[in-house]
Every structure is written in C-alpha cells, then in structure tokens.
Enzyme design. Sequence first.
Site, PDB file in Angstrom:
ATOM      1  N   CYS A 156       0.810  -1.233   0.000  1.00 52.74           N
ATOM      2  CA  CYS A 156       0.000   0.000   0.000  1.00 52.74           C
ATOM      3  C   CYS A 156       0.835   1.271   0.000  1.00 52.74           C
ATOM      4  CB  CYS A 156      -0.933   0.029   1.211  1.00 52.74           C
ATOM      5  SG  CYS A 156      -2.307  -1.072   1.018  1.00 52.74           S
TER       6      CYS A 156
HETATM    7  N1  CO8 Z   1     -20.594  -9.616   6.731  1.00 57.63           N
HETATM    8  C1  CO8 Z   1     -21.127  -9.765   7.967  1.00 57.63           C
HETATM    9  N2  CO8 Z   1     -20.404 -10.005   9.069  1.00 57.63           N
HETATM   10  C2  CO8 Z   1     -19.058 -10.096   8.916  1.00 57.63           C
HETATM   11  C3  CO8 Z   1     -18.432  -9.952   7.676  1.00 57.63           C
HETATM   12  C4  CO8 Z   1     -19.258  -9.713   6.557  1.00 57.63           C
HETATM   13  N3  CO8 Z   1     -18.724  -9.561   5.323  1.00 57.63           N
HETATM   14  N4  CO8 Z   1     -17.110 -10.082   7.849  1.00 57.63           N
HETATM   15  C5  CO8 Z   1     -16.883 -10.306   9.147  1.00 57.63           C
HETATM   16  N5  CO8 Z   1     -18.074 -10.318   9.815  1.00 57.63           N
HETATM   17  C6  CO8 Z   1     -18.287 -10.525  11.236  1.00 57.63           C
HETATM   18  C7  CO8 Z   1     -17.127 -11.270  11.866  1.00 57.63           C
HETATM   19  O1  CO8 Z   1     -17.298 -12.667  11.752  1.00 57.63           O
HETATM   20  C8  CO8 Z   1     -17.189 -10.795  13.300  1.00 57.63           C
HETATM   21  O2  CO8 Z   1     -18.188 -11.524  13.986  1.00 57.63           O
HETATM   22  P1  CO8 Z   1     -18.013 -11.888  15.561  1.00 57.63           P
HETATM   23  O3  CO8 Z   1     -17.908 -10.556  16.267  1.00 57.63           O
HETATM   24  O4  CO8 Z   1     -19.240 -12.647  15.854  1.00 57.63           O
HETATM   25  O5  CO8 Z   1     -16.740 -12.678  15.637  1.00 57.63           O
HETATM   26  C9  CO8 Z   1     -17.672  -9.360  13.182  1.00 57.63           C
HETATM   27  O6  CO8 Z   1     -18.327  -9.272  11.910  1.00 57.63           O
HETATM   28  C10 CO8 Z   1     -16.556  -8.353  13.241  1.00 57.63           C
HETATM   29  O7  CO8 Z   1     -15.493  -8.767  12.340  1.00 57.63           O
HETATM   30  P2  CO8 Z   1     -14.094  -8.055  12.291  1.00 57.63           P
HETATM   31  O8  CO8 Z   1     -13.536  -7.968  13.657  1.00 57.63           O
HETATM   32  O9  CO8 Z   1     -13.250  -8.731  11.233  1.00 57.63           O
HETATM   33  O10 CO8 Z   1     -14.520  -6.626  11.730  1.00 57.63           O
HETATM   34  P3  CO8 Z   1     -13.801  -5.246  11.857  1.00 57.63           P
HETATM   35  O11 CO8 Z   1     -14.689  -4.308  12.548  1.00 57.63           O
HETATM   36  O12 CO8 Z   1     -12.400  -5.389  12.338  1.00 57.63           O
HETATM   37  O13 CO8 Z   1     -13.718  -4.776  10.322  1.00 57.63           O
HETATM   38  C11 CO8 Z   1     -12.074  -4.614   8.585  1.00 57.63           C
HETATM   39  C12 CO8 Z   1     -12.998  -5.529   9.371  1.00 57.63           C
HETATM   40  C13 CO8 Z   1     -12.950  -3.678   7.764  1.00 57.63           C
HETATM   41  C14 CO8 Z   1     -11.232  -5.472   7.658  1.00 57.63           C
HETATM   42  C15 CO8 Z   1     -11.193  -3.781   9.533  1.00 57.63           C
HETATM   43  O14 CO8 Z   1     -10.589  -4.619  10.474  1.00 57.63           O
HETATM   44  C16 CO8 Z   1     -10.103  -3.006   8.827  1.00 57.63           C
HETATM   45  O15 CO8 Z   1     -10.350  -2.214   7.933  1.00 57.63           O
HETATM   46  N6  CO8 Z   1      -8.869  -3.176   9.291  1.00 57.63           N
HETATM   47  C17 CO8 Z   1      -7.696  -2.452   8.710  1.00 57.63           C
HETATM   48  C18 CO8 Z   1      -7.411  -3.055   7.437  1.00 57.63           C
HETATM   49  C19 CO8 Z   1      -6.317  -2.370   6.682  1.00 57.63           C
HETATM   50  O16 CO8 Z   1      -6.131  -1.184   6.664  1.00 57.63           O
HETATM   51  N7  CO8 Z   1      -5.599  -3.145   5.976  1.00 57.63           N
HETATM   52  C20 CO8 Z   1      -4.618  -2.632   5.117  1.00 57.63           C
HETATM   53  C21 CO8 Z   1      -4.435  -3.701   4.149  1.00 57.63           C
HETATM   54  S1  CO8 Z   1      -4.167  -3.162   2.592  1.00 57.63           S
HETATM   55  C22 CO8 Z   1      -2.496  -3.232   2.209  1.00 57.63           C
HETATM   56  O17 CO8 Z   1      -1.624  -3.052   2.985  1.00 57.63           O
HETATM   57  C23 CO8 Z   1      -2.191  -3.588   0.809  1.00 57.63           C
HETATM   58  C24 CO8 Z   1      -1.959  -5.028   0.713  1.00 57.63           C
HETATM   59  C25 CO8 Z   1      -1.677  -5.391  -0.703  1.00 57.63           C
HETATM   60  C26 CO8 Z   1      -2.883  -5.237  -1.588  1.00 57.63           C
HETATM   61  C27 CO8 Z   1      -3.682  -6.454  -1.626  1.00 57.63           C
HETATM   62  C28 CO8 Z   1      -4.702  -6.402  -2.736  1.00 57.63           C
HETATM   63  C29 CO8 Z   1      -5.752  -7.489  -2.638  1.00 57.63           C
END
Ligand code: CO8
Length: 373
Positions: A156
């Site tokens: 990124c």
């Molecule tokens: N629908 C419904 N429920 C869901 C879904 C869904 N799609 N997904 C997860 N849930 C549920 C989970 O199972 C969980 O349930 P429970 O509480 O019962 O266990 C609950 O929702 C909460 O899940 P999470 O804890 O996973 O949810 P978050 O609030 O943490 O949100 C995010 C998830 C949006 C992914 C968030 O954690 C986030 O944005 N984190 C930062 C991510 C980030 O910035 N990453 C950077 C990566 S990008 C990068 O560096 C480039 C890499 C190279 C590129 C790659 C290209 C592909």
Amino acid sequence: MFQPVLSGTGVFTPSESVSNDELVVAFNAFVELFNAQNADAIAVGEIEAKAQSSSEFIFKASGIERRYVMNKSGLLDPEIMHPSLRQRSDDEPGIMAEMAVDACTKALAVAGIDASEIDLVICAASNHERAYPAISIEIQQLMGMQGFGFDMNVACSSATFGIQTASDMVRSGSVRRAIVVNPEICTGHLEWRDRDCHFIFGDVCTATVIERAEDAKGDHFVIKSTRCATQFSNNIRNNNGFLRRSRPDGTKERRDMQFMQNGRKVFKEVLPMVAGHMLGHLADEGVTADQLKRLWLHQANKAMNDFIGRKVLGRVPEAGEQPNILQDYANTSSAGSIIAFSKFSDDFGSGDKGMICSFGAGYSVGSVLLERA
Ligand code: CO8
C-alpha cells in the site's frame, strides 16, 4: 541539487463498478452453493459452513459503498469468484501497462509536458502481473518515454515510496523528469470467497509527474520533504510467489496464496505508527498541524482515517480537511492517497501545505509534505 516538484497527477478509473449490494448477492449465492455442495461434510463437522455477508456490515466496518473493477462478471459469478481477464499475447500491451498509459497520459497533460521529456519511469504497485520484463519498461516504450524504468513493490505504500525515490533522483540530478505509476489490480489478489475481506479492494491506476522546479510549466507543488518507514509484520500477507511449484504442497489450492490479514491487529498496530510518523515528519520540518490545509490519506477504512485525522490535527477534521474517496473506490492499495490528492488539490493557493500519507502491508508508511508554489 535541484528542487523536486509534483506537477501533475492522473487517475485511470475502470468502467465497471460493483455496489455492496451486488457483491453481497453474489457472495451469498456462492455461500449457498458451497454449503449445499458440502452438506454431508458440514453435517459431520469436517467442514465449517460458510456464513453470509451483509451490505450493512461492509459499510459500517469500512465506509466502502462500491468499488471499480477491471472485470465484474467473473467475481460476481458464484462459480468463479475472481476476475476473468482476457488472455493477451506477448505482442500486445499487458493489462497493467494499458491502465498505466491512460493514467500517465492524464498526468502528463496536467503537467503540460510531452512523454518524450520523461527520463525515469517507476512502476510502483502491490503486485506485478509478471516477473520480467519490468512493467515500467513496457510503459516507457508504449508512451515513448526516454531514460530508464524499474518496478518496485511496497504494497500500500508503493506510491509514496516511489515518490521519495523519484524526488531524490530529481534532486540529485541523476534524472530530470520522472513519472511514478501505480497500476493496482487488487481484485486479482483478493480472496472473493472470504467474507472477512471480500469487500475491501478495487482496481485503479494513478500516475504522478515529478520534475525540477525550474522546469515546471504550470501550477505545481513543491515536494518539501518525504519520509518512509517500515517495520516487519505478518498481519497482512500473501504467500504466493515464484517458488510456489517447488514446495511440497505448491500445486494445492491454499488460502494463503491470496491476500490475508488480521484486520483488527492491523488497525491497532498501524494507527499509532502512522500518527507518530506523520507528527514526527511535521515536527522535523518545523511545520505545525494547523499549518496544513489538507491530509490525503491512504484509503483503507473510514474509521481508520477519522482516527488519524484526529490524532494528527489534534481535533476533529473539518469538512474537506481529510477527504475520503474509499466510499467509491474501496481500498486501491498504493493508489488511494494519490486519487484523494488528484481529486482534492485544485483549490490550493500559493503557500498552502498538505501531506500525502500511505500505510499498509510490511508494515510500511510513507509521507510526502507538499507546498503549493
Ligand atoms: N458480513 C457480515 N459479518 C461479517 C463480515 C461480513 N462480510 N465479515 C466479518 N463479519 C463478522 C465477523 O465474523 C465478526 O463476527 P463476531 O464478532 O461474531 O466474531 C464481526 O463481523 C466483526 O469482524 P471483524 O472484527 O473482522 O470486523 P472489523 O470491525 O475489524 O472490520 C475490517 C474488518 C474492515 C477489515 C477492519 O478490520 C479493517 O479495515 N482493518 C484495517 C485493514 C487495513 O487497513 N488493511 C490494510 C491492508 S491493505 C495493504 O496493505 C495492501 C496489501 C496489498 C494489496 C492487496 C490487494 C488485494
């Protein structure tokens, strides 16, 4: 030594886009298919049933509403669940180079220069469609640029690390005019069958022209300084690579051959790293946060950007101080902060300052302090 300036940016936006609702319909159809096909194994506990996704969750957790993609039909087909891209012969432009040509053409038009005046092409992206020849050299040839090109990958942060590299080379005089290009086909390395991440990414390409202040023909931003930092982490990882077939299980389908992340940990660990990095960069430049007109941040998550904006400015950012584009583009890896800059920098007057900042896998963080000339 020469003063490097940023004199133009361009954005290639794919023609197809996918809304959260469309994405969730396709994902949930895949889940139903998967659970039906594996009903017996699920019943005896050998396989875990897959859970459905929801548009409400996606918007609430990320702020994303839609994403642009290079191919929509494949990733919305429950039997395919990845982009389906046309096979190209080696004699025609590759898809990354094709995206790059559009973004470069727009950036050069803004800078008011001809492609033949560029003598450095850096293709900086999270992945490259082939090992060699370098994509940047193909872009150089397609555009009629001079000098040399090379590819680099810092996930990124590829764009800001590329801008630092190009600025330093312009400053030293080893090149005269550079273009940093970020063709990001994130849909190619996203796992569309994983509900934890299937909504995160989109495709786009950005390009940035960097040249000497004395050569700039139109409005431009002085690159006051750049700063890059890295710290190793496995929390965002993709294990695909050229040694794949040499490993005992190399031919098997493995989840870790696509993007994987521990999103919560990324959130917790990257946020303080980014805020500290930006504040340290500003302090070293003797610039206070209230002297900044705008932050152009990496576009991964709205809550993340809200937090960084508050931490860096020491207050809730006012409208327009920290613009997001992720609602329309989703996370486009290294291109996100450059899209934000490209769309929200025309209103700058002479002396106005702003900071571009990217962050992500590595971990990596890169910042660029700009001042409108
Ligand atoms: N629908 C419904 N429920 C869901 C879904 C869904 N799609 N997904 C997860 N849930 C549920 C989970 O199972 C969980 O349930 P429970 O509480 O019962 O266990 C609950 O929702 C909460 O899940 P999470 O804890 O996973 O949810 P978050 O609030 O943490 O949100 C995010 C998830 C949006 C992914 C968030 O954690 C986030 O944005 N984190 C930062 C991510 C980030 O910035 N990453 C950077 C990566 S990008 C990068 O560096 C480039 C890499 C190279 C590129 C790659 C290209 C592909």
